[in-house]
Design an enzyme around this catalytic site. Structure first.
Site, PDB file in Angstrom:
ATOM      1  N   GLN A   1       0.607   6.370   1.106  1.00 45.23           N
ATOM      2  CA  GLN A   1       1.304   7.424   1.852  1.00 45.23           C
ATOM      3  C   GLN A   1       2.798   7.452   1.539  1.00 45.23           C
ATOM      4  OE1 GLN A   1      -0.148   9.739   3.579  1.00 45.23           O
ATOM      5  NE2 GLN A   1      -2.201   8.900   3.817  1.00 45.23           N
TER       6      GLN A   1
ATOM      7  N   CYS B   1      -8.975   6.065  10.026  1.00 44.53           N
ATOM      8  CA  CYS B   1      -9.244   4.815   9.295  1.00 44.53           C
ATOM      9  C   CYS B   1      -8.189   3.768   9.624  1.00 44.53           C
ATOM     10  CB  CYS B   1      -9.305   5.046   7.784  1.00 44.53           C
ATOM     11  SG  CYS B   1     -10.612   6.133   7.278  1.00 44.53           S
TER      12      CYS B   1
ATOM     13  N   ASP C   1       0.866  -1.177   0.000  1.00 43.46           N
ATOM     14  CA  ASP C   1       0.000   0.000   0.000  1.00 43.46           C
ATOM     15  C   ASP C   1       0.909   1.234   0.000  1.00 43.46           C
ATOM     16  OD1 ASP C   1      -1.619   2.117   0.523  1.00 43.46           O
ATOM     17  OD2 ASP C   1      -2.635   1.235   2.255  1.00 43.46           O
TER      18      ASP C   1
HETATM   19  N1  PLP Z   1      -3.895   3.384   2.486  1.00 42.49           N
HETATM   20  C1  PLP Z   1      -3.410   4.371   3.242  1.00 42.49           C
HETATM   21  C2  PLP Z   1      -2.126   4.160   3.990  1.00 42.49           C
HETATM   22  C3  PLP Z   1      -4.094   5.579   3.331  1.00 42.49           C
HETATM   23  O1  PLP Z   1      -3.613   6.567   4.082  1.00 42.49           O
HETATM   24  C4  PLP Z   1      -5.300   5.730   2.613  1.00 42.49           C
HETATM   25  C5  PLP Z   1      -6.082   6.976   2.717  1.00 42.49           C
HETATM   26  O2  PLP Z   1      -5.924   7.759   3.608  1.00 42.49           O
HETATM   27  C6  PLP Z   1      -5.743   4.671   1.831  1.00 42.49           C
HETATM   28  C7  PLP Z   1      -5.016   3.508   1.788  1.00 42.49           C
HETATM   29  C8  PLP Z   1      -7.009   4.764   1.043  1.00 42.49           C
HETATM   30  O3  PLP Z   1      -6.868   5.743   0.054  1.00 42.49           O
HETATM   31  P1  PLP Z   1      -8.138   6.165  -0.812  1.00 42.49           P
HETATM   32  O4  PLP Z   1      -9.154   6.673   0.159  1.00 42.49           O
HETATM   33  O5  PLP Z   1      -7.605   7.206  -1.720  1.00 42.49           O
HETATM   34  O6  PLP Z   1      -8.581   4.945  -1.504  1.00 42.49           O
END
Ligand code: PLP
Length: 435
Positions: A228, A391, A225
């Site tokens: 960030q 989140c 992922d």
């Molecule tokens: N992964 C990480 C580490 C995030 O910080 C975020 C969003 O804040 C996401 C995934 C999800 O991103 P999105 O809402 O653009 O799909």
């Protein structure tokens, strides 16, 4: 990914990026908030602001081309296809990937869901090759306790659909992944390891090399992922060595509504689609259909063309600044912010306390004041931060706090923003009484 910028005690080193020149590119930074206060935007980790160059690119597309790519025989359709595919090449080059390995999605969340659904759709795929990565009972998926919900729930759901088991790596008290159990948690039953490169709440940069090596040793796929990390540091997928990388356009100066799934071509080629419909087909008959090769196999329907073109403009903007400089800039700001927060009694940073293997997401609590109240006082002063569980609910639970206040930086952030934050926290302490 780790940069060391030494700064004499108490001194402000010159920042690698020209903050004033960059701010002039962001129309929104010239507006005021809360009765004429300068906007101090410290919430780029949630979504970044957009420079004029990105807004212009989207407008250019709508004013001059606006057609559905890969459809139609007219000039506009041809130009739309050319612009869309040129953007794919630009965005791929940004992470060292060939165009055919770049799949456009709505955001990181959708990119992760795409992979998770492909793995369960594989169970019933007609072609045997598309069943290569099928997940079922007895298989395991590994995540970490540090994941954003976007990189947790899709795997929980995959396990519920298929009967596979979810396992995870825990956290240490200082905000790092606990890898003591790596070789038992990641084992020959593991089908996929999903891990964040940089925590959105703790700022921690994870030792992916070790995790990826172990996953590949047992034949598991790895999804990183990069929501960030890709916006904030130079990333090369060949160096990274994972099988998938996801990121979101809106967190890297680009538009909302566009994200990227990078996948190793030989893996993508053995995955069935997530969504089906127009544009992702090879041959369609009433009795059944076959699918196009990647990346088209994973891009059903008319794509978010203007957003993809806007994201390419964002990538070009970041490349003109230089990703090394972007990383060094945020590293300097992170060190400065950690020092400033350490000077305030009652403030506790949740996450690594120094800049070693750490990015610029700084979460903190203030003794005796709920994070939402801290956020409200800061907002009254024109300072936009994020409050809540970000989140990443398991993370706040792990550290025994209900929520945190989080500041995140980007290319337009300067020392003045951090000074404003520190003054704002002191104002909150004054407002809510002595700590
Ligand atoms: N992964 C990480 C580490 C995030 O910080 C975020 C969003 O804040 C996401 C995934 C999800 O991103 P999105 O809402 O653009 O799909």
């Amino acid at each position: 990914m780790t940069v060391t910028v030494s700064r004499p005690e108490g001194a402000q080193q010159a920042l690698p990026l020209d903050v004033e020149a960059i701010r002039a590119d962001f129309p929104i930074l010239s507006r005021t908030v809360r009765d004429g206060k300068r906007l101090v935007y410290l919430d780029s980790g949630a979504t970044s602001q957009k420079p004029r160059q990105v807004l212009d690119a989207e407008r250019w597309f709508y004013e001059n081309i606006n057609a559905a790519p890969h459809r139609g025989a007219h000039q506009l359709a041809e130009e739309a296809t050319g612009a869309y595919e040129a953007a794919r090449a630009t965005i791929g080059a940004f992470i060292g990937a060939p165009e055919r390995e770049i799949v456009f999605t709505r955001n990181s969340t959708e990119a992760i869901n795409l992979v998770a659904y492909a793995l369960s759709n594989a169970v019933t795929a007609k072609e045997s090759e598309l069943r290569t990565y099928a997940v079922g009972q007895g298989d395991e998926i590994v995540v970490t306790e540090m994941e954003h919900h976007a990189n947790l729930l899709p795997w929980q759901q995959l396990c519920e659909r298929t009967g596979a088991t979810l396992r995870w790596l825990g956290l240490t008290d200082d905000g790092r992944l606990d890898l003591a159990d790596l070789t038992t948690v990641v084992n020959e039953r593991t089908k996929l390891v999903a891990v964040t490169q940089q925590s959105n709440i703790l700022g921690t940069i994870n030792p992916l090399g070790e995790i990826i090596a172990r996953a590949h040793e047992v034949g598991a796929l790895v999804l990183v992922d990069g929501a960030q990390s890709v916006p904030h540091s130079p990333i090369d997928v060949a160096e990274l060595g994972a099988d998938f990388l996801v990121f979101s356009g809106h967190k890297m100066l680009g538009p909302t509504g566009v994200g990227v799934l990078w996948g190793r071509y030989d893996v993508l080629d053995k995955l069935p689609p997530f969504l089906t419909g127009g544009s992702m087909i090879e041959v369609v008959r009433m009795e059944g259909s076959t699918f196009a090769a990647p990346p088209q196999r994973f891009e059903a329907g008319v794509p978010m063309t203007a957003q993809v073109i806007g994201l390419a403009a964002a990538v070009e903007y970041l490349q003109a600044l230089g990703m090394d400089k972007v990383e060094a800039h945020e590293h300097a700001l992170t060190g400065y912010a950690l020092d400033k927060l350490a000077e305030i009694p009652g403030v506790t940073v949740i996450g690594p306390p120094d800049t070693v293997a750490r990015g610029g997401a700084i979460s903190f609590t203030v003794d005796g004041i709920h994070p939402h109240d801290v956020g409200q006082v800061l907002d009254d002063l024109g300072i936009a931060v994020r409050v809540g569980h970000h989140c990443a609910w398991p993370v706040v639970r792990r550290y025994g706090v209900p929520a945190t206040t989080r500041a995140t930086f980007y290319v337009h952030s300067g020392y003045d923003d951090i000074d404003a934050l520190a003054d704002g926290i002191r104002a909150a302490q004054k407002f809510f009484g002595p700590v």
